[in-house]
Motif scaffolding. Structure first.
Motif, PDB file in Angstrom:
ATOM      1  N   ALA A  18       0.828  -1.213   0.000  1.00 20.00           N
ATOM      2  CA  ALA A  18       0.000   0.000   0.000  1.00 20.00           C
ATOM      3  C   ALA A  18       0.861   1.260   0.000  1.00 20.00           C
ATOM      4  N   ILE A  19       2.009   1.197   0.619  1.00 20.45           N
ATOM      5  CA  ILE A  19       2.911   2.357   0.664  1.00 20.45           C
ATOM      6  C   ILE A  19       3.780   2.416  -0.585  1.00 20.45           C
ATOM      7  N   LEU A  20       4.339   1.299  -0.990  1.00 17.31           N
ATOM      8  CA  LEU A  20       5.302   1.291  -2.089  1.00 17.31           C
ATOM      9  C   LEU A  20       4.669   1.457  -3.470  1.00 17.31           C
ATOM     10  N   ALA A  21       3.495   0.958  -3.683  1.00 14.59           N
ATOM     11  CA  ALA A  21       2.872   1.057  -5.007  1.00 14.59           C
ATOM     12  C   ALA A  21       2.678   2.510  -5.433  1.00 14.59           C
ATOM     13  N   PRO A  22       2.090   3.375  -4.589  1.00 14.69           N
ATOM     14  CA  PRO A  22       1.969   4.777  -5.009  1.00 14.69           C
ATOM     15  C   PRO A  22       3.322   5.456  -5.193  1.00 14.69           C
ATOM     16  N   LEU A  23       4.299   5.107  -4.339  1.00 15.68           N
ATOM     17  CA  LEU A  23       5.634   5.681  -4.495  1.00 15.68           C
ATOM     18  C   LEU A  23       6.247   5.289  -5.836  1.00 15.68           C
ATOM     19  N   ALA A  24       6.082   4.052  -6.233  1.00 13.76           N
ATOM     20  CA  ALA A  24       6.599   3.593  -7.524  1.00 13.76           C
ATOM     21  C   ALA A  24       5.933   4.337  -8.678  1.00 13.76           C
ATOM     22  N   MET A  25       4.636   4.581  -8.549  1.00  8.59           N
ATOM     23  CA  MET A  25       3.930   5.313  -9.607  1.00  8.59           C
ATOM     24  C   MET A  25       4.442   6.749  -9.705  1.00  8.59           C
ATOM     25  N   VAL A  26       4.648   7.407  -8.575  1.00 11.16           N
ATOM     26  CA  VAL A  26       5.161   8.776  -8.565  1.00 11.16           C
ATOM     27  C   VAL A  26       6.576   8.802  -9.138  1.00 11.16           C
ATOM     28  N   ALA A  27       7.410   7.872  -8.723  1.00 10.52           N
ATOM     29  CA  ALA A  27       8.785   7.825  -9.225  1.00 10.52           C
ATOM     30  C   ALA A  27       8.815   7.611 -10.729  1.00 10.52           C
ATOM     31  N   SER A  28       7.991   6.721 -11.249  1.00  6.64           N
ATOM     32  CA  SER A  28       7.983   6.487 -12.696  1.00  6.64           C
ATOM     33  C   SER A  28       7.514   7.719 -13.440  1.00  6.64           C
ATOM     34  N   HIS A  29       6.577   8.463 -12.855  1.00  8.94           N
ATOM     35  CA  HIS A  29       6.122   9.714 -13.467  1.00  8.94           C
ATOM     36  C   HIS A  29       7.291  10.689 -13.618  1.00  8.94           C
ATOM     37  N   PHE A  30       8.086  10.842 -12.539  1.00  9.83           N
ATOM     38  CA  PHE A  30       9.213  11.761 -12.599  1.00  9.83           C
ATOM     39  C   PHE A  30      10.293  11.257 -13.540  1.00  9.83           C
ATOM     40  N   LEU A  31      10.523   9.961 -13.582  1.00 13.27           N
ATOM     41  CA  LEU A  31      11.524   9.424 -14.496  1.00 13.27           C
ATOM     42  C   LEU A  31      11.121   9.653 -15.941  1.00 13.27           C
ATOM     43  N   LEU A  32       9.862   9.435 -16.262  1.00 15.33           N
ATOM     44  CA  LEU A  32       9.394   9.671 -17.623  1.00 15.33           C
ATOM     45  C   LEU A  32       9.470  11.145 -17.967  1.00 15.33           C
ATOM     46  N   ASN A  33       9.068  12.006 -17.043  1.00 18.82           N
ATOM     47  CA  ASN A  33       9.148  13.436 -17.296  1.00 18.82           C
ATOM     48  C   ASN A  33      10.588  13.900 -17.394  1.00 18.82           C
ATOM     49  N   ASP A  34      11.476  13.305 -16.600  1.00 16.87           N
ATOM     50  CA  ASP A  34      12.883  13.653 -16.667  1.00 16.87           C
ATOM     51  C   ASP A  34      13.445  13.310 -18.039  1.00 16.87           C
ATOM     52  N   SER A  35      13.036  12.175 -18.585  1.00 16.43           N
ATOM     53  CA  SER A  35      13.497  11.766 -19.905  1.00 16.43           C
ATOM     54  C   SER A  35      13.026  12.739 -20.978  1.00 16.43           C
ATOM     55  N   SER A  36      11.777  13.148 -20.919  1.00 22.03           N
ATOM     56  CA  SER A  36      11.277  14.092 -21.923  1.00 22.03           C
ATOM     57  C   SER A  36      11.893  15.467 -21.715  1.00 22.03           C
ATOM     58  N   ALA A  37      12.152  15.840 -20.466  1.00 19.12           N
ATOM     59  CA  ALA A  37      12.821  17.114 -20.194  1.00 19.12           C
ATOM     60  C   ALA A  37      14.243  17.085 -20.750  1.00 19.12           C
ATOM     61  N   LYS A  38      14.923  15.956 -20.600  1.00 18.80           N
ATOM     62  CA  LYS A  38      16.291  15.818 -21.127  1.00 18.80           C
ATOM     63  C   LYS A  38      16.284  15.913 -22.651  1.00 18.80           C
ATOM     64  N   SER A  39      15.311  15.284 -23.284  1.00 19.60           N
ATOM     65  CA  SER A  39      15.196  15.357 -24.743  1.00 19.60           C
ATOM     66  C   SER A  39      14.977  16.792 -25.195  1.00 19.60           C
ATOM     67  N   GLU A  40      14.138  17.514 -24.455  1.00 19.29           N
ATOM     68  CA  GLU A  40      13.874  18.919 -24.793  1.00 19.29           C
ATOM     69  C   GLU A  40      15.130  19.756 -24.596  1.00 19.29           C
ATOM     70  N   GLN A  41      15.879  19.491 -23.521  1.00 18.69           N
ATOM     71  CA  GLN A  41      17.115  20.236 -23.295  1.00 18.69           C
ATOM     72  C   GLN A  41      18.111  19.983 -24.428  1.00 18.69           C
ATOM     73  N   LEU A  42      18.219  18.746 -24.881  1.00 21.19           N
ATOM     74  CA  LEU A  42      19.136  18.427 -25.978  1.00 21.19           C
ATOM     75  C   LEU A  42      18.701  19.115 -27.274  1.00 21.19           C
TER      76      LEU A  42
END
Length: 131
Positions: A18-42
């Motif tokens: 119950a604790i880890l599942a939402p954390l994993a979802m939030v982390a994956s959101h930031f990782l995906l956004n970080d990837s698109s942010a990196k692509s935009e920076q490049l």
């Protein structure tokens, strides 16, 4: 083991899930956004490089008759760190590795644009085996 014991032994796992599942979802959101942010920076870095650097350092980062190549071991991060690029853009550089003459400051470029350019150069260097 009776049903009560089984239920008690599952309880810590249920709490952990119950604790880890939402954390994993939030982390994956930031990782995906970080990837698109990196692509935009490049993408922005490539555009800023073309506008401010390519005429001397080459559209392919391999230099020209006016300036040295960035695809070269001299510019690997361990020798010329990112701060060297910030300083070069802001203050210019006295010729020291090459015989192209001094580099003047780059007028009108922001620190954020230089950050994007550095990200683009470092990515191109990695692709060429310069780390």
């Amino acid at each position: 083991m009776n049903n009560t014991s089984r239920a008690k032994s599952r309880w810590p796992w249920a709490i952990a899930v119950a604790i880890l599942a939402p954390l994993a979802m939030v982390a994956s959101h930031f990782l995906l956004n970080d990837s698109s942010a990196k692509s935009e920076q490049l993408r922005l870095g490539k555009l800023a490089y073309q506008d401010n650097c390519a005429s001397c350092h080459g559209a392919d980062l391999n230099g020209t008759r006016q300036g040295p190549p960035f695809i070269h071991k001299v510019y690997e991060p361990s020798h010329h760190g990112d701060e060297a690029f910030y300083r070069a853009a802001a203050n210019g550089v006295r010729a020291h590795h090459w015989r192209f003459g001094d580099m003047p400051p780059v007028d009108g470029i922001s620190r954020n644009e230089v950050s994007d350019i550095i990200a683009y150069i470092r990515e191109q260097q990695r692709q060429q085996g310069i780390h």
